[in-house]
Structures are given as C-alpha cells and as structure tokens.
Design a protein around this motif. Structure first.
Motif, PDB file in Angstrom:
ATOM      1  N   ILE A  71       0.888  -1.168   0.000  1.00  0.00           N
ATOM      2  CA  ILE A  71       0.000   0.000   0.000  1.00  0.00           C
ATOM      3  C   ILE A  71       0.922   1.213   0.000  1.00  0.00           C
ATOM      4  CG2 ILE A  71      -1.855   1.238   1.163  1.00  0.00           C
ATOM      5  CD1 ILE A  71      -2.610  -1.384   2.557  1.00  0.00           C
ATOM      6  N   ALA A  72       1.130   1.780  -1.190  1.00  0.00           N
ATOM      7  CA  ALA A  72       2.052   2.909  -1.339  1.00  0.00           C
ATOM      8  C   ALA A  72       1.260   4.206  -1.376  1.00  0.00           C
ATOM      9  CB  ALA A  72       2.884   2.761  -2.607  1.00  0.00           C
ATOM     10  N   ALA A  73       1.572   5.112  -0.473  1.00  0.00           N
ATOM     11  CA  ALA A  73       0.860   6.382  -0.395  1.00  0.00           C
ATOM     12  C   ALA A  73       1.550   7.421  -1.265  1.00  0.00           C
ATOM     13  CB  ALA A  73       0.805   6.866   1.043  1.00  0.00           C
ATOM     14  N   ASP A  74       0.765   8.266  -1.921  1.00  0.00           N
ATOM     15  CA  ASP A  74       1.331   9.415  -2.612  1.00  0.00           C
ATOM     16  C   ASP A  74       2.083  10.273  -1.600  1.00  0.00           C
ATOM     17  OD1 ASP A  74       0.196   8.478  -4.890  1.00  0.00           O
ATOM     18  OD2 ASP A  74      -1.258  10.092  -5.138  1.00  0.00           O
ATOM     19  N   GLU A  83     -16.321  20.079   8.429  1.00  0.00           N
ATOM     20  CA  GLU A  83     -17.467  20.037   9.319  1.00  0.00           C
ATOM     21  C   GLU A  83     -17.100  20.674  10.651  1.00  0.00           C
ATOM     22  OE1 GLU A  83     -18.686  15.999   9.659  1.00  0.00           O
ATOM     23  OE2 GLU A  83     -18.694  15.679   7.495  1.00  0.00           O
ATOM     24  N   ALA A  84     -18.109  21.013  11.418  1.00  0.00           N
ATOM     25  CA  ALA A  84     -17.864  21.705  12.686  1.00  0.00           C
ATOM     26  C   ALA A  84     -17.055  20.870  13.672  1.00  0.00           C
ATOM     27  CB  ALA A  84     -19.194  22.090  13.318  1.00  0.00           C
ATOM     28  N   LEU A  85     -17.209  19.545  13.629  1.00  0.00           N
ATOM     29  CA  LEU A  85     -16.564  18.704  14.632  1.00  0.00           C
ATOM     30  C   LEU A  85     -15.537  17.751  14.051  1.00  0.00           C
ATOM     31  CD1 LEU A  85     -19.685  17.856  16.836  1.00  0.00           C
ATOM     32  CD2 LEU A  85     -17.895  19.531  17.287  1.00  0.00           C
ATOM     33  N   SER A  86     -15.042  17.997  12.860  1.00  0.00           N
ATOM     34  CA  SER A  86     -14.064  17.060  12.311  1.00  0.00           C
ATOM     35  C   SER A  86     -13.193  17.711  11.253  1.00  0.00           C
ATOM     36  CB  SER A  86     -14.764  15.842  11.707  1.00  0.00           C
ATOM     37  OG  SER A  86     -15.464  16.219  10.535  1.00  0.00           O
ATOM     38  N   GLY A  87     -12.036  17.132  11.117  1.00  0.00           N
ATOM     39  CA  GLY A  87     -11.129  17.447  10.023  1.00  0.00           C
ATOM     40  C   GLY A  87     -10.685  16.131   9.439  1.00  0.00           C
ATOM     41  N   GLY A  88      -9.903  16.178   8.392  1.00  0.00           N
ATOM     42  CA  GLY A  88      -9.515  14.919   7.779  1.00  0.00           C
ATOM     43  C   GLY A  88      -8.167  14.980   7.106  1.00  0.00           C
ATOM     44  N   VAL A  89      -7.634  13.812   6.862  1.00  0.00           N
ATOM     45  CA  VAL A  89      -6.432  13.645   6.051  1.00  0.00           C
ATOM     46  C   VAL A  89      -6.813  12.770   4.871  1.00  0.00           C
ATOM     47  CG1 VAL A  89      -4.091  12.707   5.967  1.00  0.00           C
ATOM     48  CG2 VAL A  89      -4.900  13.865   8.031  1.00  0.00           C
ATOM     49  N   GLU A  90      -6.621  13.305   3.677  1.00  0.00           N
ATOM     50  CA  GLU A  90      -6.980  12.584   2.457  1.00  0.00           C
ATOM     51  C   GLU A  90      -5.738  12.373   1.612  1.00  0.00           C
ATOM     52  OE1 GLU A  90     -10.395  14.002   0.300  1.00  0.00           O
ATOM     53  OE2 GLU A  90     -11.107  15.120   2.042  1.00  0.00           O
ATOM     54  N   ARG A  91      -5.685  11.219   0.965  1.00  0.00           N
ATOM     55  CA  ARG A  91      -4.578  10.932   0.070  1.00  0.00           C
ATOM     56  C   ARG A  91      -4.999   9.847  -0.925  1.00  0.00           C
ATOM     57  NH1 ARG A  91       0.202  10.209   1.773  1.00  0.00           N
ATOM     58  NH2 ARG A  91       0.123  10.790   3.968  1.00  0.00           N
ATOM     59  N   PHE A 160      -3.689  -1.268  -8.375  1.00  0.00           N
ATOM     60  CA  PHE A 160      -4.940  -0.521  -8.260  1.00  0.00           C
ATOM     61  C   PHE A 160      -4.661   0.814  -7.583  1.00  0.00           C
ATOM     62  CE2 PHE A 160      -6.036  -4.981  -8.355  1.00  0.00           C
ATOM     63  CZ  PHE A 160      -7.163  -5.049  -9.149  1.00  0.00           C
ATOM     64  N   ARG A 161      -5.606   1.735  -7.721  1.00  0.00           N
ATOM     65  CA  ARG A 161      -5.535   3.039  -7.049  1.00  0.00           C
ATOM     66  C   ARG A 161      -6.810   3.239  -6.249  1.00  0.00           C
ATOM     67  NH1 ARG A 161      -1.485   6.545  -6.503  1.00  0.00           N
ATOM     68  NH2 ARG A 161      -2.623   8.347  -7.263  1.00  0.00           N
ATOM     69  N   ARG A 162      -6.671   3.941  -5.123  1.00  0.00           N
ATOM     70  CA  ARG A 162      -7.856   4.283  -4.340  1.00  0.00           C
ATOM     71  C   ARG A 162      -7.624   5.591  -3.600  1.00  0.00           C
ATOM     72  NH1 ARG A 162      -8.473   0.719   1.211  1.00  0.00           N
ATOM     73  NH2 ARG A 162      -6.463   1.226   2.140  1.00  0.00           N
ATOM     74  N   HIS A 163      -8.735   6.193  -3.226  1.00  0.00           N
ATOM     75  CA  HIS A 163      -8.736   7.411  -2.416  1.00  0.00           C
ATOM     76  C   HIS A 163      -9.027   7.004  -0.978  1.00  0.00           C
ATOM     77  CE1 HIS A 163     -10.814  10.927  -0.559  1.00  0.00           C
ATOM     78  NE2 HIS A 163      -9.797  11.566  -1.101  1.00  0.00           N
ATOM     79  N   SER A 164      -8.251   7.527  -0.045  1.00  0.00           N
ATOM     80  CA  SER A 164      -8.406   7.180   1.358  1.00  0.00           C
ATOM     81  C   SER A 164      -8.589   8.453   2.176  1.00  0.00           C
ATOM     82  CB  SER A 164      -7.163   6.423   1.848  1.00  0.00           C
ATOM     83  OG  SER A 164      -7.242   6.150   3.223  1.00  0.00           O
ATOM     84  N   ARG A 165      -9.487   8.411   3.154  1.00  0.00           N
ATOM     85  CA  ARG A 165      -9.702   9.564   4.038  1.00  0.00           C
ATOM     86  C   ARG A 165      -9.880   9.092   5.467  1.00  0.00           C
ATOM     87  NH1 ARG A 165     -13.445  13.179   6.454  1.00  0.00           N
ATOM     88  NH2 ARG A 165     -12.813  15.359   6.146  1.00  0.00           N
TER      89      ARG A 165
END
Length: 200
Positions: A71-74, A83-91, A160-165
């Motif tokens: 699983i190789a991350a960019d 959102e008011a109560l959350s943030g995220g990390v996307e890659r 394969f490629r996928r988006h993860s959050r």
C-alpha cells in the motif's frame, strides 16, 4: 481514557475511515472479482495469510491465494476541515495485489483475470468500493515443490488506485471576534461561518 480532540491537546487518533478497509478486510474486497473473472469456486479464492490456514486443495483443483502486498501512499496528503466537529487527512494510495494461482490451469486463470479486468463492466464492483484498476504485470509460472511433487503455480501482480480519508476530531472555529491594531489605526473584526447553501 477519553480520546483527545483539537481543544485538549495531545495526540489525535482517527475517529472514522472512508476507504475499502485494511488488512484482511482489504483482501476480501478483491476476492469476489477474482472468483467471478476466473470461474474458480469463491471458496477456493482465499486470503493468502490466515490465522488458521485451510487445507490446501488437491493438485488437480484450480484455486487462488491472494493478498494486498503493498500500500504505497502518494507523497503529499491533503488536510481538510469540512465540518464543525471534524477534520480529515486525504490521500491517494497505490495497491499491489498478488494473486497466486494453483492447479492444472493456473496460467490460464491468471490470464483470464488479467484480460477480464480490461472490461469496464468487470471493474464496476471494485469502482463502487472506490478502487480503480491500473495495470497487470507479467504472469510468472513458478511451479511449487510440495511432498516431492511439483504443483502448477502462476503468479500475477495487479496494481490498483484508491482514495483514502481519515477523519479526526478537529474542532473548527465557528465564529470569532477581536481587534486589529496598526500604525494607521485599528478596528474590530468578526468572523462568521461560511454559508455553503447561499455561498455567503
């Protein structure tokens, strides 16, 4: 122990995931596609490493062991605050799936999988899980010596490629007020949350 959020300080851990899973859950995402595209009984398309490995089928039976090996991350991730109560990390991630086919038709089944993934209809279930097919590598015939006899084996790696959050408990600033002082004077400021419905 109470989990931290951005108002408490300390380490933040994910509070939610938006992808097709990790570990054996991720292996199992690919199992139905491999079984369907090769015609192998779904019970004979197995995760490669299991806590209690099942008995290996007889040499005359076609079967497959599969696993997500990489699983190789960019390089760069995106941090979001939506959102008011959350943030995220996307890659975006690149997944390598190793399929090892055993039995008298091992190379044929590997090529069935490779060519079947060329058709968009056959990729639709994986796309619904957020996974896009990128390429298939060389089929390698690697007979395996078991109990003093060679068993047909053919390996193929698929990419394969996928988006993860991942969601984290990061509290957004909903409003603030204060003063700005400068050489030419000063003034009061007030911020309000952005109205996404009306664009204000």
């Amino acid at each position: 122990m109470t989990a931290n959020d951005s108002s408490t300080g300390g380490y933040l851990v994910p509070s939610g995931y938006e992808d097709a899973g990790q570990d054996i859950d991720l292996d199992l995402v690919f199992q139905p596609a491999v079984a369907a595209l090769t015609g192998i009984d779904p019970t004979l398309v197995r995760p490669r490493w299991q806590r209690l490995p099942p008995k290996q089928p007889e040499p005359h039976i076609d079967w497959c062991a599969l696993s997500v090996t990489d699983i190789a991350a960019d390089t760069n991730a995106i941090t979001t605050f939506s959102e008011a109560l959350s943030g995220g990390v996307e890659r975006h991630e690149t997944l390598t799936v190793l399929c090892s086919f055993y039995g008298p038709n091992s190379a044929l089944r590997a090529s069935d999988l490779r060519d079947g993934l060329m058709l968009s209809q056959n990729r639709s279930a994986l796309l619904a899980a957020g996974i896009a097919f990128k390429r298939a590598d060389t089929i390698r015939r690697i007979p395996e010596l078991t109990n003093r006899r060679f068993i047909n084996r053919a390996d193929i790696s698929l990419t394969f490629r996928r988006h993860s959050r991942r969601t984290y408990p990061i509290l957004s600033v909903l409003s603030s007020s204060g003063s700005i002082m400068a050489d030419g004077g000063g003034g009061n400021i007030t911020t309000e949350p952005f109205d996404t419905e009306n664009g204000q």
